[in-house]
Write a protein that holds these residues in place. Sequence first.
Motif, PDB file in Angstrom:
ATOM      1  N   PHE A 186       0.820  -1.210   0.000  1.00 44.22           N
ATOM      2  CA  PHE A 186       0.000   0.000   0.000  1.00 44.22           C
ATOM      3  C   PHE A 186       0.848   1.251   0.000  1.00 44.22           C
ATOM      4  CE2 PHE A 186      -2.673  -3.340   1.707  1.00 44.22           C
ATOM      5  CZ  PHE A 186      -3.757  -3.205   0.866  1.00 44.22           C
ATOM      6  N   PRO A 187       0.359   2.338  -0.610  1.00 43.98           N
ATOM      7  CA  PRO A 187      -0.923   2.446  -1.295  1.00 43.98           C
ATOM      8  C   PRO A 187      -0.884   1.704  -2.626  1.00 43.98           C
ATOM      9  CG  PRO A 187       0.340   4.458  -1.575  1.00 43.98           C
ATOM     10  CD  PRO A 187       1.153   3.582  -0.678  1.00 43.98           C
ATOM     11  N   ALA A 188      -1.863   0.880  -2.872  1.00 46.16           N
ATOM     12  CA  ALA A 188      -1.866   0.075  -4.086  1.00 46.16           C
ATOM     13  C   ALA A 188      -2.247   0.939  -5.281  1.00 46.16           C
ATOM     14  CB  ALA A 188      -2.857  -1.061  -3.920  1.00 46.16           C
ATOM     15  N   SER A 196      -9.592  -5.535  -6.590  1.00 49.18           N
ATOM     16  CA  SER A 196     -10.029  -5.934  -5.244  1.00 49.18           C
ATOM     17  C   SER A 196     -11.490  -5.566  -5.031  1.00 49.18           C
ATOM     18  CB  SER A 196      -9.175  -5.256  -4.178  1.00 49.18           C
ATOM     19  OG  SER A 196      -7.827  -5.593  -4.341  1.00 49.18           O
ATOM     20  N   LEU A 197     -11.861  -4.362  -5.451  1.00 49.59           N
ATOM     21  CA  LEU A 197     -13.237  -3.910  -5.248  1.00 49.59           C
ATOM     22  C   LEU A 197     -14.208  -4.747  -6.077  1.00 49.59           C
ATOM     23  CD1 LEU A 197     -12.753  -0.023  -5.317  1.00 49.59           C
ATOM     24  CD2 LEU A 197     -12.997  -1.509  -3.310  1.00 49.59           C
ATOM     25  N   ALA A 198     -13.802  -5.090  -7.312  1.00 50.97           N
ATOM     26  CA  ALA A 198     -14.707  -5.822  -8.201  1.00 50.97           C
ATOM     27  C   ALA A 198     -15.135  -7.145  -7.588  1.00 50.97           C
ATOM     28  CB  ALA A 198     -14.046  -6.055  -9.561  1.00 50.97           C
ATOM     29  N   ARG A 199     -14.273  -7.738  -6.740  1.00 51.67           N
ATOM     30  CA  ARG A 199     -14.674  -8.991  -6.118  1.00 51.67           C
ATOM     31  C   ARG A 199     -14.859  -8.835  -4.613  1.00 51.67           C
ATOM     32  NH1 ARG A 199      -9.825 -13.338  -6.332  1.00 51.67           N
ATOM     33  NH2 ARG A 199      -8.508 -12.505  -4.719  1.00 51.67           N
ATOM     34  N   GLY A 200     -14.922  -7.588  -4.170  1.00 48.66           N
ATOM     35  CA  GLY A 200     -15.110  -7.329  -2.745  1.00 48.66           C
ATOM     36  C   GLY A 200     -16.512  -7.700  -2.287  1.00 48.66           C
ATOM     37  N   ASP A 201     -16.659  -7.790  -0.994  1.00 44.37           N
ATOM     38  CA  ASP A 201     -17.961  -8.137  -0.436  1.00 44.37           C
ATOM     39  C   ASP A 201     -18.973  -7.032  -0.721  1.00 44.37           C
ATOM     40  OD1 ASP A 201     -19.600  -9.837   1.478  1.00 44.37           O
ATOM     41  OD2 ASP A 201     -19.806  -7.838   2.335  1.00 44.37           O
ATOM     42  N   GLU A 202     -20.118  -7.429  -1.241  1.00 45.03           N
ATOM     43  CA  GLU A 202     -21.118  -6.431  -1.645  1.00 45.03           C
ATOM     44  C   GLU A 202     -21.593  -5.608  -0.449  1.00 45.03           C
ATOM     45  OE1 GLU A 202     -23.723  -7.631  -4.736  1.00 45.03           O
ATOM     46  OE2 GLU A 202     -25.432  -6.631  -3.807  1.00 45.03           O
ATOM     47  N   GLY A 203     -21.785  -6.255   0.682  1.00 45.27           N
ATOM     48  CA  GLY A 203     -22.234  -5.532   1.867  1.00 45.27           C
ATOM     49  C   GLY A 203     -21.196  -4.524   2.338  1.00 45.27           C
ATOM     50  N   LEU A 295     -11.324   6.435  -2.843  1.00 47.52           N
ATOM     51  CA  LEU A 295      -9.947   5.964  -2.640  1.00 47.52           C
ATOM     52  C   LEU A 295      -8.939   6.794  -3.430  1.00 47.52           C
ATOM     53  CD1 LEU A 295     -10.303   2.073  -2.641  1.00 47.52           C
ATOM     54  CD2 LEU A 295     -10.007   3.611  -0.699  1.00 47.52           C
ATOM     55  N   ARG A 296      -9.445   7.612  -4.333  1.00 44.01           N
ATOM     56  CA  ARG A 296      -8.535   8.456  -5.117  1.00 44.01           C
ATOM     57  C   ARG A 296      -8.267   9.783  -4.419  1.00 44.01           C
ATOM     58  NH1 ARG A 296     -10.794   9.368 -10.727  1.00 44.01           N
ATOM     59  NH2 ARG A 296      -8.672  10.085 -11.122  1.00 44.01           N
ATOM     60  N   ILE A 315      -9.097  -1.866   1.119  1.00 35.55           N
ATOM     61  CA  ILE A 315      -8.702  -3.029   0.325  1.00 35.55           C
ATOM     62  C   ILE A 315      -8.385  -4.223   1.236  1.00 35.55           C
ATOM     63  CG2 ILE A 315      -7.078  -3.896  -1.406  1.00 35.55           C
ATOM     64  CD1 ILE A 315      -9.054  -1.729  -2.382  1.00 35.55           C
ATOM     65  N   SER A 316      -7.794  -3.955   2.391  1.00 37.21           N
ATOM     66  CA  SER A 316      -7.446  -5.071   3.284  1.00 37.21           C
ATOM     67  C   SER A 316      -8.673  -5.732   3.884  1.00 37.21           C
ATOM     68  CB  SER A 316      -6.563  -4.588   4.439  1.00 37.21           C
ATOM     69  OG  SER A 316      -5.383  -4.040   3.961  1.00 37.21           O
ATOM     70  N   HIS A 317      -9.802  -5.043   3.863  1.00 35.44           N
ATOM     71  CA  HIS A 317     -10.958  -5.588   4.566  1.00 35.44           C
ATOM     72  C   HIS A 317     -12.161  -5.848   3.666  1.00 35.44           C
ATOM     73  CE1 HIS A 317      -8.572  -3.454   7.749  1.00 35.44           C
ATOM     74  NE2 HIS A 317      -8.599  -4.698   8.177  1.00 35.44           N
ATOM     75  N   CYS A 318     -12.007  -5.666   2.354  1.00 34.89           N
ATOM     76  CA  CYS A 318     -13.174  -5.805   1.486  1.00 34.89           C
ATOM     77  C   CYS A 318     -13.401  -7.246   1.041  1.00 34.89           C
ATOM     78  CB  CYS A 318     -13.063  -4.884   0.269  1.00 34.89           C
ATOM     79  SG  CYS A 318     -11.846  -5.386  -0.934  1.00 34.89           S
ATOM     80  N   ASP A 319     -12.414  -8.102   1.226  1.00 38.73           N
ATOM     81  CA  ASP A 319     -12.539  -9.460   0.701  1.00 38.73           C
ATOM     82  C   ASP A 319     -13.260 -10.351   1.711  1.00 38.73           C
ATOM     83  OD1 ASP A 319     -10.912 -11.296  -1.573  1.00 38.73           O
ATOM     84  OD2 ASP A 319     -11.619 -12.344   0.212  1.00 38.73           O
ATOM     85  N   ASN A 320     -14.447 -10.835   1.328  1.00 39.14           N
ATOM     86  CA  ASN A 320     -15.218 -11.584   2.330  1.00 39.14           C
ATOM     87  C   ASN A 320     -14.705 -13.013   2.524  1.00 39.14           C
ATOM     88  OD1 ASN A 320     -16.290 -12.809   0.048  1.00 39.14           O
ATOM     89  ND2 ASN A 320     -18.249 -11.725   0.179  1.00 39.14           N
ATOM     90  N   ILE A 321     -13.910 -13.500   1.597  1.00 39.10           N
ATOM     91  CA  ILE A 321     -13.328 -14.834   1.812  1.00 39.10           C
ATOM     92  C   ILE A 321     -12.259 -14.739   2.914  1.00 39.10           C
ATOM     93  CG2 ILE A 321     -12.270 -16.836   0.705  1.00 39.10           C
ATOM     94  CD1 ILE A 321     -14.954 -15.993  -0.549  1.00 39.10           C
ATOM     95  N   GLU A 322     -11.430 -13.700   2.817  1.00 39.40           N
ATOM     96  CA  GLU A 322     -10.437 -13.492   3.870  1.00 39.40           C
ATOM     97  C   GLU A 322     -11.116 -13.185   5.200  1.00 39.40           C
ATOM     98  OE1 GLU A 322      -6.963 -11.601   0.961  1.00 39.40           O
ATOM     99  OE2 GLU A 322      -7.723 -10.394   2.610  1.00 39.40           O
ATOM    100  N   ALA A 323     -12.110 -12.287   5.129  1.00 39.79           N
ATOM    101  CA  ALA A 323     -12.752 -11.827   6.366  1.00 39.79           C
ATOM    102  C   ALA A 323     -13.482 -12.962   7.068  1.00 39.79           C
ATOM    103  CB  ALA A 323     -13.711 -10.677   6.065  1.00 39.79           C
ATOM    104  N   THR A 324     -14.238 -13.732   6.296  1.00 39.69           N
ATOM    105  CA  THR A 324     -15.015 -14.782   6.945  1.00 39.69           C
ATOM    106  C   THR A 324     -14.092 -15.858   7.520  1.00 39.69           C
ATOM    107  OG1 THR A 324     -17.065 -16.034   6.720  1.00 39.69           O
ATOM    108  CG2 THR A 324     -15.438 -16.399   5.010  1.00 39.69           C
ATOM    109  N   GLY A 325     -12.984 -16.125   6.820  1.00 36.95           N
ATOM    110  CA  GLY A 325     -12.042 -17.113   7.340  1.00 36.95           C
ATOM    111  C   GLY A 325     -11.478 -16.685   8.676  1.00 36.95           C
ATOM    112  N   PHE A 326     -11.059 -15.427   8.747  1.00 32.75           N
ATOM    113  CA  PHE A 326     -10.379 -15.000   9.972  1.00 32.75           C
ATOM    114  C   PHE A 326     -11.357 -14.782  11.125  1.00 32.75           C
ATOM    115  CE2 PHE A 326      -7.298 -12.164  12.318  1.00 32.75           C
ATOM    116  CZ  PHE A 326      -6.491 -13.226  12.680  1.00 32.75           C
ATOM    117  N   VAL A 327     -12.527 -14.238  10.798  1.00 34.10           N
ATOM    118  CA  VAL A 327     -13.536 -14.095  11.855  1.00 34.10           C
ATOM    119  C   VAL A 327     -13.933 -15.490  12.368  1.00 34.10           C
ATOM    120  CG1 VAL A 327     -15.942 -13.487  12.310  1.00 34.10           C
ATOM    121  CG2 VAL A 327     -14.440 -11.854  11.149  1.00 34.10           C
TER     122      VAL A 327
END
Lengths: 362, 190, 280
Positions: A186-188, A196-203, A295-296, A315-327
């Motif tokens: 970062f900053p990416a 990252s956003l395109a596949r980020g968690d919709e919520g 973000l710009r 970006i570090s927190h938008c991925d729900n696969i990462e988030a759900t795994g760690f939570v």
Amino acid sequence: MAYVAVKGGERAIDNAHAWLDSDRRGDPAVAEIGVDQIREQLGRSVDRVMAEGSLYDRDLAALAIKQAQGDLIEAAFLLRAFRTTLPRFAASTPVETAAMRIRRRISAVFKDMPGGQILGPTYDYTHRLLDFTLAAGHTPAPALREAAEQAVAPRIHDILGHEGLIEPDVASDAEPFDITREPLAFPAGRDARLQSLARGDEGFLLAMGYSTQRGWGGTHPFVGEIRVGEVLVEIVPPELGFAIEIGEITLTECQMVNQFAGSRTVPPQFTRGYGLVFGHGDRRAMAMALVDRSLRASELGEAATAPAQIPEFVISHCDNIEATGFVEHLKLPHYVDFQSELETIRRMRRDVEAALLQEAAE
Amino acid sequence: MSLDLPGFADPVLGAQRAFRAVLDAMSHPGRIVRVGEGLVSPAPLCSAAAACVLALVDQDVRVHADAEAVAAADWLRFHTGTTLCGLAEADFVLALALPDLAGLAAGSDDAPELGASVILQVAALGAGRRFMIEGPGLAVPAAFAVDGLPEDFAGIWAANHRRFPRGVDLILCAGDRLAALPRSLRIREV
Amino acid sequence: MNGYNFAYLDEQTKRMIRRALLKAVAIPGHQIPFGSREMPLPYGWGTGGIQVTAAVLGPDDVLKVIDQGADDTTNAVSIRRFFARTAGVATKTHTSVATIIQTRHRIPEQALTEGQILVYQVPMPDPLAKLEPSRAETTRMHGLAEYGLMHVKLYEDITRFGHVSISYDYPVMVNDRYLMSPSPIPAYDNPKLSRNPALQLFGAGREKRIYAIPPHTEVRSLDFDDHPFRTTRAPHACDLCGDDASYLDEVVTDNQGGRMFVCSDTDHCASRQALKEAAE
């Protein structure tokens, strides 16, 4: 009670999987749902799973939804894990959304424009009343597909661009970053952020975008255009040297027009926020476009103070696969660490109690 | 022409074995390990150097081959898909003579892992000039002998070690044997 | 397993991880970013350790997988099955015969030996993250070996509680240069990190970092002269094997405060029990 070690982990896992299997099937007196039914009748779920699963395959997404009992994050995870094993044959050329075969195309900034406003298959103006006729089984009346016949519609941003009113969208031949192969720092770059956003968690995207509207990093957006439809995907095989079509995918693209950037020397221009997602997903594409723009902030010389303006945070927190795994990993056994905490807190309590006793004695 | 030479007989297990040998060597500086036995290497590379290349190099990294090693360039490109580059840009340097270590990528304070790896083919391991080495990987200082390093190697190495964690790492190859000298190591000649 | 490569990962991914591992060994304790892949197990459940093991593992290896020190905890079972299925390797529970041990939260009681590899699953690789959430910032701090923040945190603990309140994932200095998270092992295990003859590899899948401690490398748990590092364990002997020095799990036996204490390392405990039985 005698001590029973948590033995038999193998058997426990097997039993859990068997139970899950039958739980997934539900009441066997009810007909089993087909993957084709999910693909055809739960299209918006399929779209979301493809987007967050980062893999465009309607059949596999439908299968994942079936396998996950409709848990869409779990389904997206199944697609991701499958995707990671696929060989990479080629990278496509950039898809040409200006040449999209349009199903839906709306703009909030002009009353009308070449190509027109096309609502397409939208929930926008439905009254949210439960439709009990659907419960009974329902054959819809044939739809008038006005859009399918439409000629190609120019992008609203290109119309604004002719007048120089909006920042140019500069084409680049640079190899884009690949968030699935390289670790982010970062900053990416914007390419990495958009991926990252395109596949980020919709919520998450929705909440972040919403926060910018409520003053946490305001970007004063207008929907320049949302378009939904089919685009061709092309690759250039090195042995041929020219582009060939390999298929067609449905995309939703959102271009937000945001408040100006400029200075005494550079004439002010509207700025862009961009969203592009798999399938039909206004909400996802719009939220993405809001967050992309916020973000710009640093790039456009704005103070980056709100969460939605901080790339590392978003970006570090938008991925729900990462988030759900760690939570969810918190439910794994942690008793070794907890034991060390127990010993520490007991010792600390003993120390304090001893000190209090001593004080009382003195 | 070396294009018709095969790579590992079993690409998956061959690469795994070669990597484990290099990992063993890097974890135990100075330890001489066997690698690449039976591998037919392209001239002028020995089988240990060829095995290192096959195990570690692909299209995601850039390689510099020195004036002698460049004779194996076709083989290198064919088997790994890598591109050759200048000394300063290289992730891996394939050499038959010690290159100027100061001229190689050494990484930055934030990203010292970007320092280059040098696969250096030498005349012999376990014979020749004698050094004492100490550092991570070694319980006690150890003796190490190598034939084929320049006379002032201890001084050159001291300059490399001094900028730790930046620096370059050395994999010395001779025949079907190799030994590694990670940048964390202190070396003096005896 | 049909359709998948040996040990699941494709060769290009393995090479990428292997290159990172070699640099990790060359720069002890330094976290190396790597292109962590999405694994068929959830992030946070050992994807980093699994990727490291998959990149290192060969058909001749003997693999042991533990979680909380135990071979039979569900996640350990699940990971062991994953490798038995994708790599067909021998899996064993005896610490002494394993060539690779993948672990979550413990270092085995039995001393490791030269040639063994211990692979740690790491949730949060950066020990500074609890004090400074920005990785961009902590990367800079590691670059400059600027670790004052951590010393201040420990010192504040001492002024508030009388001693350091960290009881697991206790930060260490590796080779006198890098501040490192030993993963959430109990502080009791920290002394085993230092000068261990085994190679210690650390993989954080979600955070996309790999790091290592080479054999025989000095690892120091952070402390102060007047407040030396000390470890804690439940002050009991194991109710099964009688060991009064091993790390113990506290097991609740009833609702009236009843407790028993048993070794967290199931292989260690079972071996001792077998010895005792043989002697009787």
